[in-house]
Design an enzyme around this catalytic site. Structure first.
Site, PDB file in Angstrom:
ATOM      1  N   LYS A   9     -26.860 -62.994  48.766  1.00  0.00           N
ATOM      2  CA  LYS A   9     -26.896 -64.427  49.104  1.00  0.00           C
ATOM      3  C   LYS A   9     -25.540 -64.840  49.653  1.00  0.00           C
ATOM      4  CE  LYS A   9     -24.145 -66.019  45.565  1.00  0.00           C
ATOM      5  NZ  LYS A   9     -22.790 -66.522  45.732  1.00  0.00           N
ATOM      6  N   PRO A 100     -21.266 -55.044  48.813  1.00  0.00           N
ATOM      7  CA  PRO A 100     -20.002 -54.709  48.152  1.00  0.00           C
ATOM      8  C   PRO A 100     -19.845 -55.424  46.803  1.00  0.00           C
ATOM      9  CG  PRO A 100     -19.653 -55.195  50.466  1.00  0.00           C
ATOM     10  CD  PRO A 100     -21.066 -55.590  50.161  1.00  0.00           C
ATOM     11  N   SER A 103     -17.929 -59.353  45.686  1.00  0.00           N
ATOM     12  CA  SER A 103     -17.651 -59.891  47.020  1.00  0.00           C
ATOM     13  C   SER A 103     -18.039 -61.363  47.156  1.00  0.00           C
ATOM     14  CB  SER A 103     -18.407 -59.076  48.080  1.00  0.00           C
ATOM     15  OG  SER A 103     -19.804 -59.174  47.864  1.00  0.00           O
ATOM     16  N   GLY A 104     -18.738 -61.924  46.143  1.00  0.00           N
ATOM     17  CA  GLY A 104     -19.191 -63.315  46.249  1.00  0.00           C
ATOM     18  C   GLY A 104     -20.579 -63.416  46.853  1.00  0.00           C
ATOM     19  N   ALA A 106     -23.282 -61.861  45.167  1.00  0.00           N
ATOM     20  CA  ALA A 106     -24.198 -61.744  44.021  1.00  0.00           C
ATOM     21  C   ALA A 106     -25.068 -60.486  44.016  1.00  0.00           C
ATOM     22  CB  ALA A 106     -25.074 -62.998  43.916  1.00  0.00           C
ATOM     23  N   GLY A 107     -24.507 -59.357  44.420  1.00  0.00           N
ATOM     24  CA  GLY A 107     -25.268 -58.109  44.427  1.00  0.00           C
ATOM     25  C   GLY A 107     -25.808 -57.740  43.055  1.00  0.00           C
ATOM     26  N   GLY A 108     -24.980 -57.817  42.021  1.00  0.00           N
ATOM     27  CA  GLY A 108     -25.396 -57.454  40.658  1.00  0.00           C
ATOM     28  C   GLY A 108     -26.486 -58.382  40.150  1.00  0.00           C
ATOM     29  N   SER A 109     -26.337 -59.683  40.402  1.00  0.00           N
ATOM     30  CA  SER A 109     -27.341 -60.663  39.955  1.00  0.00           C
ATOM     31  C   SER A 109     -28.662 -60.414  40.678  1.00  0.00           C
ATOM     32  CB  SER A 109     -26.886 -62.092  40.279  1.00  0.00           C
ATOM     33  OG  SER A 109     -25.649 -62.346  39.681  1.00  0.00           O
ATOM     34  N   ASP A 142     -26.441 -66.906  38.875  1.00  0.00           N
ATOM     35  CA  ASP A 142     -27.008 -66.728  40.222  1.00  0.00           C
ATOM     36  C   ASP A 142     -28.395 -66.087  40.203  1.00  0.00           C
ATOM     37  OD1 ASP A 142     -24.728 -67.729  41.394  1.00  0.00           O
ATOM     38  OD2 ASP A 142     -23.839 -65.759  41.775  1.00  0.00           O
TER      39      ASP A 142
HETATM   40  O1  C5P Z   1     -23.193 -66.679  35.012  1.00  0.00           O
HETATM   41  P1  C5P Z   1     -22.356 -65.494  35.306  1.00  0.00           P
HETATM   42  O2  C5P Z   1     -22.311 -64.535  34.135  1.00  0.00           O
HETATM   43  O3  C5P Z   1     -22.682 -64.802  36.569  1.00  0.00           O
HETATM   44  O4  C5P Z   1     -20.889 -66.052  35.481  1.00  0.00           O
HETATM   45  C1  C5P Z   1     -19.759 -65.197  35.522  1.00  0.00           C
HETATM   46  C2  C5P Z   1     -18.531 -66.006  35.150  1.00  0.00           C
HETATM   47  O5  C5P Z   1     -18.274 -66.966  36.173  1.00  0.00           O
HETATM   48  C3  C5P Z   1     -18.673 -66.806  33.879  1.00  0.00           C
HETATM   49  O6  C5P Z   1     -18.304 -66.050  32.757  1.00  0.00           O
HETATM   50  C4  C5P Z   1     -17.719 -67.951  34.134  1.00  0.00           C
HETATM   51  O7  C5P Z   1     -16.390 -67.544  33.877  1.00  0.00           O
HETATM   52  C5  C5P Z   1     -17.826 -68.184  35.624  1.00  0.00           C
HETATM   53  N1  C5P Z   1     -18.783 -69.264  35.983  1.00  0.00           N
HETATM   54  C6  C5P Z   1     -18.455 -70.567  35.710  1.00  0.00           C
HETATM   55  N2  C5P Z   1     -19.331 -71.567  36.056  1.00  0.00           N
HETATM   56  C7  C5P Z   1     -20.478 -71.281  36.689  1.00  0.00           C
HETATM   57  C8  C5P Z   1     -20.822 -69.950  36.992  1.00  0.00           C
HETATM   58  C9  C5P Z   1     -19.944 -68.957  36.629  1.00  0.00           C
HETATM   59  O8  C5P Z   1     -17.398 -70.858  35.148  1.00  0.00           O
HETATM   60  N3  C5P Z   1     -21.292 -72.278  37.050  1.00  0.00           N
END
Ligand code: C5P
Length: 297
Positions: A9, A100, A103-104, A106-109, A142
């Site tokens: 994404k 990658p 990278s921002g 969201a590949g893992g998600s 994500d």
């Molecule tokens: O939800 P996810 O585990 O992917 O988020 C990874 C990290 O990104 C969280 O542990 C948090 O530090 C940060 N995060 C956040 N606010 C969000 C999404 C992510 O602070 N809305």
């Protein structure tokens, strides 16, 4: 056996509103699903183990990997519904990795969400999309977007509350994406956002609704000025490569440019498939950078 694409994404808009008491951040964002993808193959096993293999040796293959965590979460769900005596299904998961890491995009998600969708089919669980989206939200902010199965969505909360944007169903945008060869940990970027003096925080000049309306045109020139990401100045301060990647795209004469998520991927919206592909063959001056051409899917 099931073989599925696991799409990446980009964020077209990402406004961080405030830090919540649980450490997460309230945000308003627009997600776009793009054609850059990993490929997942899921196979039933005779035993109840979850076994992951991956083409990228730097990825953990145990429960630290969100794809394994997703399968375990689904097994726990089966056990809750069918009782302790239930024979748990198992699976082997193979990931061909192209998105990658860190990278921002969201590949893992995306991998985790694809496992939820795929195993729901393979294990014949019959769970509906709303239930799968609830499970996805437990895996990552994500994740629900990828379960929603739409090209564009508006998201709120910590990113897990999804409102699909069906009026954009036919819109296909093209992107040239640069990924500087660094791995950016998302928590670090949100912590740095927390430390910014309020006065220095950039605010969007236009509302997300204006962007959603501009997207209907599908024309990069009409969309560009409404793109926004609260985290871009924060990441660029810590990782100057983000600023270099933006400048590289600007020097090519492109105007609709934004960093995705917490970075470091920086993309430009470009005219059509041909133009996007031509830009991807341009020489990038740093060999550790990766360049992709991708469109909305
Ligand atoms: O939800 P996810 O585990 O992917 O988020 C990874 C990290 O990104 C969280 O542990 C948090 O530090 C940060 N995060 C956040 N606010 C969000 C999404 C992510 O602070 N809305």
């Amino acid at each position: 056996m099931l073989t599925l694409p696991s799409y990446a994404k980009v964020n077209l808009f990402l406004h961080v509103l405030r830090r919540r008491s649980d450490g997460y951040h309230c945000l308003k964002t627009v997600f776009e699903r793009i054609s850059l993808h990993d490929t997942l193959t899921l196979r039933l096993r005779r035993d109840s183990r979850i076994v992951l293999t991956c083409t990228d040796p730097s990825l953990p293959c145990d429960e630290r990997n969100l794809a394994v965590a997703a399968a375990l979460l689904l097994q726990a769900h089966v056990r809750r519904r069918q009782g302790k005596a239930a024979a748990l299904p198992g699976c082997s998961i193979h990931i061909v990795k192209r998105i990658p890491l860190g990278s921002g995009m969201a590949g893992g998600s995306s991998n985790a969400s694809t496992v939820l969708l795929g195993l729901n089919q393979l294990w014949k669980l019959g769970l509906g999309r709303p239930e799968l989206m609830k499970l996805a939200a437990r895996l990552g902010s994500d994740c629900p977007f990828f379960v929603a199965g739409c090209s564009f969505a508006l998201a709120s909360g910590r990113g897990e509350k999804i409102k699909p944007l069906p009026h954009l169903d036919r819109i296909r945008l093209w992107h040239s994406i640069i990924i500087p060869g660094i791995n950016v940990p998302t928590p670090r970027i949100f912590r740095a956002w927390d430390r910014q003096p309020r006065i220095k925080l950039t605010k969007p000049l236009f509302s997300v609704n204006i962007l959603c309306s501009a997207l209907k045109s599908g024309r990069p020139a009409d969309i560009g000025r409404y793109l926004f990401n609260s985290l871009e100045p924060v990441t660029a301060k810590l990782y100057p490569q983000v600023r270099l990647a933006r400048r590289y795209l600007e020097d090519l004469g492109l105007k609709s440019i934004l960093m995705s998520g917490s970075g470091p991927a920086v993309y430009a919206l470009v005219g059509a498939g041909k133009e996007a592909r031509a830009l991807c063959t341009e020489r990038v001056f740093d060999r550790s950078w990766k360049v992709f051409c991708a469109r909305t899917v």
